[in-house]
Design a protein around this motif. Structure first.
Motif, PDB file in Angstrom:
ATOM      1  N   ASP A   1      -5.273 -13.102 -16.531  1.00 24.90           N
ATOM      2  CA  ASP A   1      -5.825 -13.313 -17.960  1.00 24.90           C
ATOM      3  C   ASP A   1      -4.442 -12.713 -18.808  1.00 24.90           C
ATOM      4  O   ASP A   1      -4.313 -11.449 -18.836  1.00 24.90           O
ATOM      5  N   ASN A   2      -3.693 -13.666 -19.129  1.00 29.31           N
ATOM      6  CA  ASN A   2      -2.340 -13.250 -19.823  1.00 29.31           C
ATOM      7  C   ASN A   2      -2.733 -12.344 -21.143  1.00 29.31           C
ATOM      8  O   ASN A   2      -1.874 -11.568 -21.481  1.00 29.31           O
ATOM      9  N   ALA A   3      -3.765 -12.848 -21.845  1.00 28.58           N
ATOM     10  CA  ALA A   3      -4.148 -12.093 -23.154  1.00 28.58           C
ATOM     11  C   ALA A   3      -4.422 -10.768 -22.671  1.00 28.58           C
ATOM     12  O   ALA A   3      -4.171  -9.762 -23.657  1.00 28.58           O
ATOM     13  N   LYS A   4      -4.906 -10.357 -21.588  1.00 31.56           N
ATOM     14  CA  LYS A   4      -5.422  -8.919 -21.149  1.00 31.56           C
ATOM     15  C   LYS A   4      -4.328  -8.392 -20.411  1.00 31.56           C
ATOM     16  O   LYS A   4      -4.572  -7.117 -19.995  1.00 31.56           O
ATOM     17  N   ASN A   5      -3.253  -8.829 -20.037  1.00 33.17           N
ATOM     18  CA  ASN A   5      -2.306  -8.329 -19.200  1.00 33.17           C
ATOM     19  C   ASN A   5      -2.904  -7.874 -17.813  1.00 33.17           C
ATOM     20  O   ASN A   5      -2.825  -6.885 -17.409  1.00 33.17           O
ATOM     21  N   THR A   6      -3.688  -8.769 -17.560  1.00 32.97           N
ATOM     22  CA  THR A   6      -4.570  -8.413 -16.160  1.00 32.97           C
ATOM     23  C   THR A   6      -4.481  -9.319 -14.913  1.00 32.97           C
ATOM     24  O   THR A   6      -4.522 -10.509 -15.237  1.00 32.97           O
ATOM     25  N   VAL A   7      -4.338  -9.028 -13.971  1.00 34.84           N
ATOM     26  CA  VAL A   7      -4.422  -9.874 -12.957  1.00 34.84           C
ATOM     27  C   VAL A   7      -5.649  -9.470 -11.752  1.00 34.84           C
ATOM     28  O   VAL A   7      -5.802  -8.334 -11.706  1.00 34.84           O
ATOM     29  N   TYR A   8      -6.078 -10.541 -11.194  1.00 36.35           N
ATOM     30  CA  TYR A   8      -7.216 -10.282 -10.282  1.00 36.35           C
ATOM     31  C   TYR A   8      -6.953 -10.919  -8.719  1.00 36.35           C
ATOM     32  O   TYR A   8      -5.997 -11.819  -8.739  1.00 36.35           O
ATOM     33  N   LEU A   9      -7.660 -10.260  -7.695  1.00 39.45           N
ATOM     34  CA  LEU A   9      -7.338 -10.900  -6.501  1.00 39.45           C
ATOM     35  C   LEU A   9      -8.991 -10.634  -5.934  1.00 39.45           C
ATOM     36  O   LEU A   9      -9.556  -9.678  -5.741  1.00 39.45           O
ATOM     37  N   GLN A  10      -9.510 -12.245  -5.893  1.00 39.38           N
ATOM     38  CA  GLN A  10     -10.742 -12.363  -5.528  1.00 39.38           C
ATOM     39  C   GLN A  10     -10.639 -12.389  -3.809  1.00 39.38           C
ATOM     40  O   GLN A  10     -10.003 -13.527  -3.221  1.00 39.38           O
ATOM     41  N   MET A  11     -11.311 -11.718  -3.117  1.00 43.58           N
ATOM     42  CA  MET A  11     -11.267 -11.583  -1.504  1.00 43.58           C
ATOM     43  C   MET A  11     -12.433 -11.817  -0.871  1.00 43.58           C
ATOM     44  O   MET A  11     -13.473 -11.125  -1.023  1.00 43.58           O
ATOM     45  N   ASN A  12     -12.532 -13.045  -0.335  1.00 47.74           N
ATOM     46  CA  ASN A  12     -13.606 -13.333   0.536  1.00 47.74           C
ATOM     47  C   ASN A  12     -13.387 -13.697   2.276  1.00 47.74           C
ATOM     48  O   ASN A  12     -12.169 -13.220   2.507  1.00 47.74           O
ATOM     49  N   SER A  13     -14.627 -13.560   2.854  1.00 47.99           N
ATOM     50  CA  SER A  13     -14.520 -13.480   4.186  1.00 47.99           C
ATOM     51  C   SER A  13     -13.407 -12.316   4.634  1.00 47.99           C
ATOM     52  O   SER A  13     -12.582 -12.521   5.445  1.00 47.99           O
ATOM     53  N   LEU A  14     -13.658 -11.188   4.233  1.00 46.10           N
ATOM     54  CA  LEU A  14     -12.677 -10.187   4.636  1.00 46.10           C
ATOM     55  C   LEU A  14     -12.659  -9.827   5.955  1.00 46.10           C
ATOM     56  O   LEU A  14     -13.560 -10.087   6.746  1.00 46.10           O
ATOM     57  N   LYS A  15     -11.515  -9.409   6.729  1.00 45.24           N
ATOM     58  CA  LYS A  15     -11.371  -9.193   8.131  1.00 45.24           C
ATOM     59  C   LYS A  15     -11.023  -7.438   8.137  1.00 45.24           C
ATOM     60  O   LYS A  15     -10.432  -7.256   7.355  1.00 45.24           O
ATOM     61  N   PRO A  16     -11.206  -6.927   9.104  1.00 49.31           N
ATOM     62  CA  PRO A  16     -10.745  -5.802   9.567  1.00 49.31           C
ATOM     63  C   PRO A  16      -9.143  -5.396   9.267  1.00 49.31           C
ATOM     64  O   PRO A  16      -8.822  -4.636   8.797  1.00 49.31           O
ATOM     65  N   GLU A  17      -8.455  -6.575   9.520  1.00 48.53           N
ATOM     66  CA  GLU A  17      -6.888  -6.585   9.426  1.00 48.53           C
ATOM     67  C   GLU A  17      -6.560  -6.659   7.950  1.00 48.53           C
ATOM     68  O   GLU A  17      -5.395  -6.602   7.664  1.00 48.53           O
ATOM     69  N   ASP A  18      -7.633  -6.888   6.914  1.00 48.11           N
ATOM     70  CA  ASP A  18      -7.312  -6.755   5.532  1.00 48.11           C
ATOM     71  C   ASP A  18      -7.209  -5.326   5.089  1.00 48.11           C
ATOM     72  O   ASP A  18      -6.733  -5.043   3.811  1.00 48.11           O
ATOM     73  N   THR A  19      -7.468  -4.488   5.892  1.00 46.31           N
ATOM     74  CA  THR A  19      -7.702  -3.104   5.569  1.00 46.31           C
ATOM     75  C   THR A  19      -6.275  -2.600   4.978  1.00 46.31           C
ATOM     76  O   THR A  19      -5.313  -2.704   5.809  1.00 46.31           O
ATOM     77  N   GLY A  20      -6.149  -1.886   3.930  1.00 49.35           N
ATOM     78  CA  GLY A  20      -5.080  -1.166   3.418  1.00 49.35           C
ATOM     79  C   GLY A  20      -5.183  -0.871   2.007  1.00 49.35           C
ATOM     80  O   GLY A  20      -5.986  -1.202   1.491  1.00 49.35           O
ATOM     81  N   VAL A  21      -3.862  -0.280   1.306  1.00 48.20           N
ATOM     82  CA  VAL A  21      -3.981  -0.183  -0.183  1.00 48.20           C
ATOM     83  C   VAL A  21      -3.400  -1.261  -0.570  1.00 48.20           C
ATOM     84  O   VAL A  21      -2.269  -1.925  -0.196  1.00 48.20           O
TER      85      VAL A  21
END
Length: 118
Positions: free
Chosen positions: A72-92
């Protein structure tokens, strides 16, 4: 000086979903290509997805079809929708302005922890 604050992480079971947010604040700035990065335990930080101001996106092969980056450029915000998560997606997970391979614009925020259990 731009400050980045990531949020939305948590602990989920494999197959679950999370939505991360990254809010940028400061003065006299305009975010160009933004990226989400992640750092798994004991590994280097890696680029997960990028998005241009015009919403053109690119994804690492490991998340393609499961993650969706948006902004959302007006809000200077970026999103990440994460589906079907796997254990290897673990992290910071971190966000930053992508300049080129291995190069970002701003100081890193604190990140948000994502833990996926099997």
């Amino acid at each position: 000086q731009v400050q980045l604050v990531e949020s939305g992480g948590g602990s989920v079971q494999a197959g679950g979903s999370l939505t991360l947010s990254c809010a940028a604040s400061g003065s006299n700035f305009r975010l160009n290509v933004m990226g989400w990065y992640r750092q798994a335990p004991g590994k280097q930080r890696e680029l997960v997805a990028t998005i241009t101001r015009g919403a053109r996106t690119n994804y690492a092969d490991s998340v393609k079809g499961r993650f969706t980056i948006s902004r959302d450029n007006a809000k200077n915000t970026v999103y990440l929708q994460m589906n079907s998560l796997k254990p290897e997606d673990t992290g910071v997970y971190f966000c930053n302005e992508f300049v080129g391979p291995g190069t970002t614009s701003f100081a890193w925020g604190q990140g948000t922890q994502v833990t996926v259990s099997s």
